[in-house]
Design an enzyme around this catalytic site. Structure first.
Site, PDB file in Angstrom:
ATOM      1  N   GLY A 141       0.804  -1.225   0.000  1.00 27.85           N
ATOM      2  CA  GLY A 141       0.000   0.000   0.000  1.00 27.85           C
ATOM      3  C   GLY A 141       0.829   1.263   0.000  1.00 27.85           C
ATOM      4  O   GLY A 141       2.046   1.239   0.148  1.00 27.85           O
ATOM      5  N   GLY A 200       2.459   3.589   1.626  1.00 27.07           N
ATOM      6  CA  GLY A 200       2.919   3.749   3.009  1.00 27.07           C
ATOM      7  C   GLY A 200       3.352   5.170   3.292  1.00 27.07           C
ATOM      8  O   GLY A 200       3.309   5.644   4.420  1.00 27.07           O
ATOM      9  N   ARG A 201       3.825   5.835   2.266  1.00 23.33           N
ATOM     10  CA  ARG A 201       4.232   7.230   2.443  1.00 23.33           C
ATOM     11  C   ARG A 201       3.811   8.075   1.241  1.00 23.33           C
ATOM     12  O   ARG A 201       4.400   9.111   0.955  1.00 23.33           O
ATOM     13  CB  ARG A 201       5.726   7.331   2.664  1.00 23.33           C
ATOM     14  CG  ARG A 201       6.539   6.682   1.573  1.00 23.33           C
ATOM     15  CD  ARG A 201       7.967   7.081   1.689  1.00 23.33           C
ATOM     16  NE  ARG A 201       8.814   6.221   0.871  1.00 23.33           N
ATOM     17  CZ  ARG A 201      10.089   6.428   0.705  1.00 23.33           C
ATOM     18  NH1 ARG A 201      10.674   7.442   1.272  1.00 23.33           N
ATOM     19  NH2 ARG A 201      10.801   5.612  -0.051  1.00 23.33           N
ATOM     20  N   LYS A 221       4.724  12.355  -1.932  1.00 21.29           N
ATOM     21  CA  LYS A 221       5.508  11.232  -1.401  1.00 21.29           C
ATOM     22  C   LYS A 221       6.372  11.768  -0.261  1.00 21.29           C
ATOM     23  O   LYS A 221       7.133  12.711  -0.454  1.00 21.29           O
ATOM     24  CB  LYS A 221       6.382  10.639  -2.510  1.00 21.29           C
ATOM     25  CG  LYS A 221       7.198   9.425  -2.076  1.00 21.29           C
ATOM     26  CD  LYS A 221       7.770   8.727  -3.290  1.00 21.29           C
ATOM     27  CE  LYS A 221       8.744   7.628  -2.927  1.00 21.29           C
ATOM     28  NZ  LYS A 221       9.277   6.987  -4.145  1.00 21.29           N
ATOM     29  N   ASP A 278       8.311   5.201   8.594  1.00 24.45           N
ATOM     30  CA  ASP A 278       7.859   6.476   9.162  1.00 24.45           C
ATOM     31  C   ASP A 278       7.012   7.342   8.230  1.00 24.45           C
ATOM     32  O   ASP A 278       6.548   8.410   8.619  1.00 24.45           O
ATOM     33  CB  ASP A 278       9.076   7.281   9.637  1.00 24.45           C
ATOM     34  CG  ASP A 278      10.100   7.493   8.523  1.00 24.45           C
ATOM     35  OD1 ASP A 278       9.783   7.196   7.351  1.00 24.45           O
ATOM     36  OD2 ASP A 278      11.222   7.935   8.821  1.00 24.45           O
ATOM     37  N   ARG A 297       4.156  14.059  -7.121  1.00 31.23           N
ATOM     38  CA  ARG A 297       4.205  13.326  -8.390  1.00 31.23           C
ATOM     39  C   ARG A 297       2.896  13.542  -9.137  1.00 31.23           C
ATOM     40  O   ARG A 297       1.851  13.757  -8.519  1.00 31.23           O
ATOM     41  CB  ARG A 297       4.369  11.831  -8.153  1.00 31.23           C
ATOM     42  CG  ARG A 297       5.439  11.470  -7.169  1.00 31.23           C
ATOM     43  CD  ARG A 297       5.831  10.026  -7.315  1.00 31.23           C
ATOM     44  NE  ARG A 297       5.003   9.088  -6.601  1.00 31.23           N
ATOM     45  CZ  ARG A 297       5.410   7.847  -6.289  1.00 31.23           C
ATOM     46  NH1 ARG A 297       6.607   7.433  -6.678  1.00 31.23           N
ATOM     47  NH2 ARG A 297       4.625   7.020  -5.637  1.00 31.23           N
ATOM     48  N   ARG A 340      -1.142   0.336  -9.630  1.00 36.06           N
ATOM     49  CA  ARG A 340      -0.050  -0.619  -9.871  1.00 36.06           C
ATOM     50  C   ARG A 340      -0.603  -2.029 -10.079  1.00 36.06           C
ATOM     51  O   ARG A 340      -1.752  -2.299  -9.721  1.00 36.06           O
ATOM     52  CB  ARG A 340       0.855  -0.632  -8.621  1.00 36.06           C
ATOM     53  CG  ARG A 340       1.431   0.717  -8.315  1.00 36.06           C
ATOM     54  CD  ARG A 340       1.423   0.969  -6.808  1.00 36.06           C
ATOM     55  NE  ARG A 340       1.773   2.367  -6.533  1.00 36.06           N
ATOM     56  CZ  ARG A 340       3.020   2.800  -6.428  1.00 36.06           C
ATOM     57  NH1 ARG A 340       4.013   1.937  -6.516  1.00 36.06           N
ATOM     58  NH2 ARG A 340       3.274   4.073  -6.218  1.00 36.06           N
ATOM     59  N   ASP A 342       4.579  -4.286  -7.078  1.00 36.02           N
ATOM     60  CA  ASP A 342       3.949  -3.068  -6.550  1.00 36.02           C
ATOM     61  C   ASP A 342       4.565  -1.816  -7.160  1.00 36.02           C
ATOM     62  O   ASP A 342       4.048  -0.713  -6.956  1.00 36.02           O
ATOM     63  CB  ASP A 342       4.063  -3.034  -5.012  1.00 36.02           C
ATOM     64  CG  ASP A 342       5.498  -3.236  -4.532  1.00 36.02           C
ATOM     65  OD1 ASP A 342       6.089  -4.277  -4.866  1.00 36.02           O
ATOM     66  OD2 ASP A 342       6.028  -2.353  -3.842  1.00 36.02           O
ATOM     67  N   ASP A 389       8.046   4.967  -9.175  1.00 35.74           N
ATOM     68  CA  ASP A 389       8.802   4.695  -7.946  1.00 35.74           C
ATOM     69  C   ASP A 389      10.302   4.697  -8.179  1.00 35.74           C
ATOM     70  O   ASP A 389      10.957   3.654  -8.250  1.00 35.74           O
ATOM     71  CB  ASP A 389       8.372   3.364  -7.301  1.00 35.74           C
ATOM     72  CG  ASP A 389       7.108   3.547  -6.463  1.00 35.74           C
ATOM     73  OD1 ASP A 389       6.471   4.605  -6.592  1.00 35.74           O
ATOM     74  OD2 ASP A 389       6.776   2.644  -5.691  1.00 35.74           O
TER      75      ASP A 389
END
Ligand code: AMP
Ligand code: MG
Length: 524
Positions: free
Chosen positions: A91, A93-94, A114, A126, A184, A191, A266, A276
């Site tokens: 998922g 996450g950030r 991001k 984090d 972005r 994905r 992903d 990514d």
């Protein structure tokens, strides 16, 4: 958000999110954000003026401190195969999506931050990003776009003013580094893993909703009768197009010498966009076994030469994920087989362009290209300089009277240690050049016509690993001039730009073993 199932909970706690495509989440607040850089081309795609992009409200919005009208932030749920193994829920996450903009030209662009704080998908991390990796993502997305490689774009990098702790090489030496947020931009950030997670959990209803939504929004030309649901044929055509786009994207990576570094499912876009930018790198000396990613140093699964195979492997995983909508394995297998064939054809026509041929002729060119691959690997040879300089060969001059030294002159600069070339190696290179020139003569085109074709696909400027690092070193000291100049040079990668030649230099010796230049980790 209107059309797909939402997570009923808004609790921003790390957890498994079942039966939903996304969770609502609010970005973290940063006290002293400051603009590092923005891309004016991307701003224009969003109808944003230069004046706005350098204003405080822009910084506040694109670091995630304030929401502009209409923004409703969310993070999406996806899973994925990491290094060949199913990893379950991953998922955003950030990554926090802000929403979509339909611009004055009617184009739809999705905006995503991001590094703006953790989401329910942050697992043990984090939710933040450091300045170095944010600059790498920003510069490379834009560089790839200008090279003509399908990619997500980057609007801005904003320093958060806060420190983030990172153990760059996982060796127990964490360091506090400046944090940043990248915005972005892409038509969609969906994905392969967004589909995989629902199939893995047996949530076929949600899988179908997401597939239908994606076809309607991003592949509208495939839609069957208006208003009717998608049938098996539509899903198959959709899959075939994803295969084609993915294969084309990877062929472009191979053309420019880009190594993604983490081709987990992903990190594979359903639109065939490069997505990514983490421990990616650019081939300097041509080595198909190279990967910049230290996390992958042993198995080298994602090495340069393996990228086409890995893309296919990832497409097989996507086929498995959408199988419940189709239930016809042989139809999917046929498309995958076709995809492999198409890749070969596509790559051959790319090679023909790179070498300045009118078209690829397997009878002669297979052998010529195999030998080229060997001589490029034989000694340290800079891939970008080699192809760019190859265009300078004069096909018209009489090769009978040309010495081997004259012949190799245009490409000699591509060698990292030309003085160490043995007589044998020189002979092999000049033999290849002779064959190559004879092959070009058969087509009878002028030097100029051929050079134009070659210079349009063999860039002079790519985001060499050390160039990104130099821009980062200065940015970490608060000076963004080099970062902006680098972006500017990379806007015209195929132009000679005589006053910017230093950006076309092969990797200097100091960069050979320096972190960030030759090796990177996933820690960012
Ligand atoms: P990557 O290998 O960067 O594609 O990341 C794999 C997964 O880890 C994705 O779900 C990311 O959102 C998540 N992730 C990576 N870095 C962080 C971070 N600093 N905080 C939260 N999630 C992260
Ligand atoms: Mg990722």
């Amino acid at each position: 958000m209107r059309e797909l199932p939402a997570d009923p909970s808004t609790d921003n706690r790390r957890r498994q999110v079942i039966g939903a495509c996304y969770s609502r989440v609010w970005p973290k607040q940063f006290e002293k954000p400051a603009l590092v850089a923005y891309a004016h081309e991307v701003a224009s795609m969003l109808d944003l003026s230069a004046e706005f992009c350098t204003s405080n409200p822009f910084v506040e919005a694109f670091v995630g401190n304030s929401l502009l009208s209409g923004m409703e932030p969310y993070a999406t749920c996806y899973g994925g195969h990491q290094f060949g193994t199913w990893a379950g829920q991953l998922g955003d996450g950030r990554a926090i999506n802000l929403g979509e903009v339909v611009n004055l030209r009617g184009e739809r662009w999705s905006l995503q931050l991001k590094g703006a704080g953790p989401t329910p998908y942050a697992r043990t991390a984090d939710g933040l990003a450091v300045l170095r990796s944010s600059i790498r993502e920003f510069l490379c997305s834009e560089a790839m776009h200008h090279l003509g490689v399908p990619t997500t774009r980057a609007l801005s990098v904003i320093a958060t003013g806060e420190l983030v702790e990172r153990d760059m090489f996982y060796d127990g030496n964490p360091k506090a580094e400046p944090g940043a947020v990248v915005c972005r931009v892409a038509p969609s950030f969906t994905r392969f893993g967004n589909f995989q997670i629902f199939t893995a959990r047996g949530e076929v209803d949600v899988l179908r909703q997401l597939a239908d939504y994606t076809i309607k929004t991003d592949y509208p030309h495939l839609l069957g009768r208006l208003g009717s649901g998608n049938d098996k044929e539509t899903y198959l055509r959709w899959f075939a197009e994803i295969c084609r786009r993915t294969a084309e994207m990877v062929a472009h990576w191979q053309r420019v010498g880009f190594v993604h570094g983490v081709m987990n499912t992903d990190n594979m876009s359903i639109l065939g966009l490069t997505i990514d930018y983490g421990p990616y790198g650019w081939l300097e000396d041509y080595d198909p076994d190279w990967t910049p990613n230290t996390t992958d140093a042993v198995g080298r699964r994602y090495r340069f030469g393996n990228q086409p195979q890995v893309a296919l492997w990832n497409l097989v995983q996507l086929a498995n994920a959408i199988y419940p909508l189709i239930e016809d394995a042989s139809a999917l297998e046929e498309i995958l087989q076709q995809c492999q064939n198409n890749y070969e054809c596509f790559w051959q026509s790319m090679l023909a362009k790179k070498l300045g041929f009118v078209r690829y002729l397997p009878e002669t060119d297979n052998e010529l290209c195999t030998e080229l691959d060997s001589i490029l690997r034989m000694v340290e040879t800079d891939m970008t300089v080699f192809y760019r300089n190859l265009a300078q060969l004069d096909v018209g001059s009489d090769s009978e009277s040309t010495t081997s030294e004259d012949l190799t002159k245009p490409v000699i600069d591509a060698y990292y240690s030309p003085e160490k070339l043995t007589d044998d190696q020189r002979r092999r290179i000049s033999n290849w050049l002779c064959q190559y020139i004879m092959r070009l003569r058969q087509e009878g085109r002028t030097n100029d016509t051929r050079r134009q074709q070659m210079n349009a696909v063999n860039p002079k400027y790519v985001l060499r690993n050390y160039l990104a690092q130099l821009a980062i070193d200065e940015a970490e000291q608060g000076d963004y001039a080099l970062l902006r100049e680098t972006l500017d040079v990379l806007r015209r990668p195929y132009d000679d730009q005589p006053d910017k030649c230093r950006f076309a230099q092969k990797r200097p010796d100091w960069a050979r073993q320096r972190a960030g230049c030759s090796m990177l980790s996933c820690s960012s």
